[in-house]
Write a protein that holds these residues in place. Structure first.
Motif, PDB file in Angstrom:
ATOM      1  N   LEU A  27      22.920 -29.408  55.118  1.00 49.36           N
ATOM      2  CA  LEU A  27      21.780 -29.648  56.002  1.00 49.36           C
ATOM      3  C   LEU A  27      20.474 -29.546  55.228  1.00 49.36           C
ATOM      4  O   LEU A  27      20.452 -29.164  54.055  1.00 49.36           O
ATOM      5  CB  LEU A  27      21.801 -28.637  57.141  1.00 49.36           C
ATOM      6  N   ASP A  28      19.340 -29.881  55.927  1.00 52.80           N
ATOM      7  CA  ASP A  28      18.027 -29.704  55.302  1.00 52.80           C
ATOM      8  C   ASP A  28      17.500 -28.296  55.608  1.00 52.80           C
ATOM      9  O   ASP A  28      18.188 -27.477  56.223  1.00 52.80           O
ATOM     10  CB  ASP A  28      17.046 -30.795  55.754  1.00 52.80           C
ATOM     11  N   VAL A  65      15.276 -27.088  57.647  1.00 50.11           N
ATOM     12  CA  VAL A  65      15.200 -26.700  59.058  1.00 50.11           C
ATOM     13  C   VAL A  65      16.599 -26.450  59.615  1.00 50.11           C
ATOM     14  O   VAL A  65      16.813 -25.534  60.406  1.00 50.11           O
ATOM     15  CB  VAL A  65      14.438 -27.761  59.881  1.00 50.11           C
ATOM     16  N   PRO A  94       9.489 -10.870  67.285  1.00 55.42           N
ATOM     17  CA  PRO A  94       9.902 -12.077  66.560  1.00 55.42           C
ATOM     18  C   PRO A  94      10.060 -11.878  65.053  1.00 55.42           C
ATOM     19  O   PRO A  94      10.446 -12.816  64.351  1.00 55.42           O
ATOM     20  CB  PRO A  94       8.775 -13.075  66.841  1.00 55.42           C
ATOM     21  N   VAL A 139       5.503 -17.697  67.259  1.00 52.42           N
ATOM     22  CA  VAL A 139       6.885 -17.873  66.785  1.00 52.42           C
ATOM     23  C   VAL A 139       7.820 -18.155  67.951  1.00 52.42           C
ATOM     24  O   VAL A 139       8.698 -19.032  67.871  1.00 52.42           O
ATOM     25  CB  VAL A 139       7.379 -16.614  66.034  1.00 52.42           C
ATOM     26  N   ILE A 140       7.641 -17.413  69.048  1.00 51.18           N
ATOM     27  CA  ILE A 140       8.520 -17.595  70.210  1.00 51.18           C
ATOM     28  C   ILE A 140       8.249 -18.941  70.886  1.00 51.18           C
ATOM     29  O   ILE A 140       9.182 -19.626  71.327  1.00 51.18           O
ATOM     30  CB  ILE A 140       8.324 -16.434  71.213  1.00 51.18           C
ATOM     31  N   LEU A 169      10.063 -21.478  68.898  1.00 54.33           N
ATOM     32  CA  LEU A 169      11.507 -21.379  69.088  1.00 54.33           C
ATOM     33  C   LEU A 169      11.950 -21.868  70.455  1.00 54.33           C
ATOM     34  O   LEU A 169      13.021 -22.469  70.599  1.00 54.33           O
ATOM     35  CB  LEU A 169      11.949 -19.934  68.925  1.00 54.33           C
ATOM     36  N   MET A 170      11.144 -21.596  71.487  1.00 48.86           N
ATOM     37  CA  MET A 170      11.516 -22.046  72.824  1.00 48.86           C
ATOM     38  C   MET A 170      11.446 -23.570  72.906  1.00 48.86           C
ATOM     39  O   MET A 170      12.276 -24.200  73.548  1.00 48.86           O
ATOM     40  CB  MET A 170      10.598 -21.417  73.882  1.00 48.86           C
ATOM     41  N   CYS A 187      16.909 -28.745  71.816  1.00 46.03           N
ATOM     42  CA  CYS A 187      18.171 -28.987  71.092  1.00 46.03           C
ATOM     43  C   CYS A 187      19.433 -28.568  71.839  1.00 46.03           C
ATOM     44  O   CYS A 187      20.491 -29.162  71.638  1.00 46.03           O
ATOM     45  CB  CYS A 187      18.145 -28.262  69.738  1.00 46.03           C
ATOM     46  N   PHE A 188      19.363 -27.532  72.700  1.00 45.54           N
ATOM     47  CA  PHE A 188      20.612 -26.975  73.207  1.00 45.54           C
ATOM     48  C   PHE A 188      21.315 -27.845  74.247  1.00 45.54           C
ATOM     49  O   PHE A 188      22.539 -27.811  74.349  1.00 45.54           O
ATOM     50  CB  PHE A 188      20.423 -25.553  73.723  1.00 45.54           C
ATOM     51  N   VAL A 195      22.264 -32.582  66.168  1.00 43.24           N
ATOM     52  CA  VAL A 195      21.409 -31.636  65.466  1.00 43.24           C
ATOM     53  C   VAL A 195      21.944 -31.349  64.066  1.00 43.24           C
ATOM     54  O   VAL A 195      21.237 -30.846  63.210  1.00 43.24           O
ATOM     55  CB  VAL A 195      21.254 -30.344  66.300  1.00 43.24           C
ATOM     56  N   LEU A 196      23.224 -31.669  63.830  1.00 48.34           N
ATOM     57  CA  LEU A 196      23.849 -31.347  62.553  1.00 48.34           C
ATOM     58  C   LEU A 196      24.075 -32.570  61.665  1.00 48.34           C
ATOM     59  O   LEU A 196      24.559 -32.431  60.542  1.00 48.34           O
ATOM     60  CB  LEU A 196      25.198 -30.671  62.786  1.00 48.34           C
ATOM     61  N   GLN A 204      19.121 -36.599  58.771  1.00 47.55           N
ATOM     62  CA  GLN A 204      18.338 -37.021  59.928  1.00 47.55           C
ATOM     63  C   GLN A 204      17.379 -35.909  60.326  1.00 47.55           C
ATOM     64  O   GLN A 204      17.664 -34.735  60.121  1.00 47.55           O
ATOM     65  CB  GLN A 204      19.251 -37.319  61.120  1.00 47.55           C
ATOM     66  N   LEU A 205      16.246 -36.288  60.919  1.00 45.57           N
ATOM     67  CA  LEU A 205      15.350 -35.290  61.495  1.00 45.57           C
ATOM     68  C   LEU A 205      15.763 -35.057  62.947  1.00 45.57           C
ATOM     69  O   LEU A 205      15.862 -36.013  63.714  1.00 45.57           O
ATOM     70  CB  LEU A 205      13.905 -35.779  61.452  1.00 45.57           C
ATOM     71  N   SER A 255      14.153 -30.513  63.012  1.00 46.73           N
ATOM     72  CA  SER A 255      12.882 -30.597  62.271  1.00 46.73           C
ATOM     73  C   SER A 255      11.824 -31.310  63.103  1.00 46.73           C
ATOM     74  O   SER A 255      10.658 -30.886  63.125  1.00 46.73           O
ATOM     75  CB  SER A 255      13.074 -31.367  60.970  1.00 46.73           C
ATOM     76  N   LEU A 313      10.719 -28.957  65.804  1.00 50.71           N
ATOM     77  CA  LEU A 313       9.867 -27.890  65.268  1.00 50.71           C
ATOM     78  C   LEU A 313       8.468 -28.406  64.978  1.00 50.71           C
ATOM     79  O   LEU A 313       7.457 -27.750  65.303  1.00 50.71           O
ATOM     80  CB  LEU A 313      10.499 -27.320  63.991  1.00 50.71           C
ATOM     81  N   LEU A 364      14.319 -35.092  55.550  1.00 49.56           N
ATOM     82  CA  LEU A 364      13.910 -34.061  54.599  1.00 49.56           C
ATOM     83  C   LEU A 364      14.974 -33.985  53.526  1.00 49.56           C
ATOM     84  O   LEU A 364      16.124 -34.360  53.759  1.00 49.56           O
ATOM     85  CB  LEU A 364      13.808 -32.705  55.302  1.00 49.56           C
TER      86      LEU A 364
END
Lengths: 207, 207, 207
Positions: free
Chosen positions: A28-29, A31, A63, B117-118, B121-122, B128-129, B144-145, B149-150, B153, B156, B197
């Motif tokens: 993976l990259d 991220v 965090p 940061v939170i 992440l949120m 993604c989930f 996502v894996l 590919q982005l 990323s 984020l 990336l």
């Protein structure tokens, strides 16, 4: 800083290491490394906190845990090629993380005055679910399911040892040290000398 | 209706579309379509709400979201054969849904005055989930894996853009528009021109 | 003991049975049997309790459920070789557990005065997620996704039947009996006579 917070920090570092190594195997990259590292690092503790109905998930409240996991992922991204065997390093990092995380899970449940069964389960869940998520998402066979190995069993033995140590009125630091040591010794013995419990194998499945 | 509710509705529609298309590839029945559509549509937001300790999960408080996802699933069930390339449509629906969901995640975390940061992440988790659950349950390689590919990323970057936009005191609608646009542009660029990336690839795993 | 608690106990026993049988197919040790049995037994109800924002997860409040699942796992570990077809027994245990768990999910949502859509969804979630976790972790094709079978559809029909039965002001015991019976009859009919809903199959996916 409390013992439980210290254990949470330690397990975050080592689980993030194992997650980042799994990400390096999936190529993976940066991220992606951070994503898998965070998932592995805080996955088990998150499930513990949700199950126990704590008001805050530990890493949402602080965090710093996430920052640490991202730093670990970044370091691994740039240095993993220096490691002789990434799979082997992953296995041993996972073993250390498992041991520390079981102690962290047991510690939180003890602080909330849960009964012994729940303390044991929180130890096992906190220890096992981070690695389980890492392996399911990365599409590897979950370590917890490799037959002929101690994994959940090692976690359970460590948690039970902690409960006994507390009954003997040992100081918290000794309770957690006992828990982590028993878990690590059993898991390491399983990796190194092939220690295992008898498995069910009278008949393989037909299909 | 608040901006966050509007974003939640929009992401539910487009994620339900991607979930129903995944169900068409797995050749499920109408209830199966609805099940996967709902899982994809509300999965990310549910995890966001649980992690943030909100009193109510958004779709339990307002089941309209579920009704919408079921309607979308039903429409797809009867019309998916008209689509030229379901896999391609799925990819682009997922890209739109990702962009909207990142903005929705960022919005909820900002409303709860979480640290940066939170918030980031949120945004990433909400985005993604849902798709991750869809792909794990449907046994496809999680988007996502996919390396090179982005995805996380892009999410984020969108979340960070939103945090910067808020620091610049932009109106909420501009904060969310910035967030969604950046995410979508990066994800679309990755699908269309192969933006990526650098990935970790010094050595493939041995086994 | 309330009806809902009774239904939770019954579904824990039968789901633990199906989980332990899945563990026997994966040839795990006794702790592995207990781990999968517990995951399957309390997985669906845990998701229900988290989604509904109940103050306590049912098995954290009353660990008897866990003890029961471990006892079932132990019995299966020592007796599974006596079973003629473990896969077949697993399927039927899962069908019984699905029916009881749908009723338990419906019951909890009704007690919390949720709207009809949420009652239906909690029935389906409580019923389906335990088995889904078992199958994802054991790396088997989830039963909920086997095409040409009623599974989520059977659960949904049972939940809707319960809502209608309550509208007709039937006693709780009859509401739950209706729910479980409808679910079981449809699931059993699907296993035995191949009942199914029309599936989407105009075109298989290209890749």
């Amino acid at each position: 800083m409390t013992w439980v917070a210290l254990l949470d920090y330690a397990s975050v570092i080592v689980f993030a290491l194992s997650g980042a190594l799994a990400a390096s195997r999936a190529q993976l990259d940066l991220v992606g490394f951070s994503f898998i590292a965070c998932l592995t690092a805080v996955g088990g503790g998150t499930i513990r906190d949700v199950l126990l109905g704590r008001d805050f998930i530990f890493w949402v409240q602080d965090p710093t845990y996430i920052v640490i996991a991202v730093v670990v992922a970044t370091v691994v991204f740039f240095t993993a090629h220096l490691v002789e065997s990434r799979q082997n390093t992953l296995l041993w990092a996972d073993a250390v993380a498992l041991s520390v995380a079981v102690a962290a899970g047991v510690g939180v449940a003890m602080k909330l005055d849960q009964p012994a069964v729940i303390i044991a389960l929180m130890g096992v869940s906190t220890g096992c679910f981070g690695g389980l998520m890492r392996d399911v998402v990365c599409n590897e066979v979950p370590l917890v399911l490799k037959h002929g190995q101690l994994y959940a069993s090692a976690a359970l033995a460590g948690a039970i040892a902690a409960i006994i140590a507390r009954e003997l009125a040992l100081a918290p630091v000794l309770v957690f040290a006992t828990c982590g040591s028993i878990t690590f010794i059993l898991r390491a013995g399983s990796l190194w000398w092939g220690w295992s419990l008898p498995v069910y194998k009278s008949r393989p499945p037909r299909n």
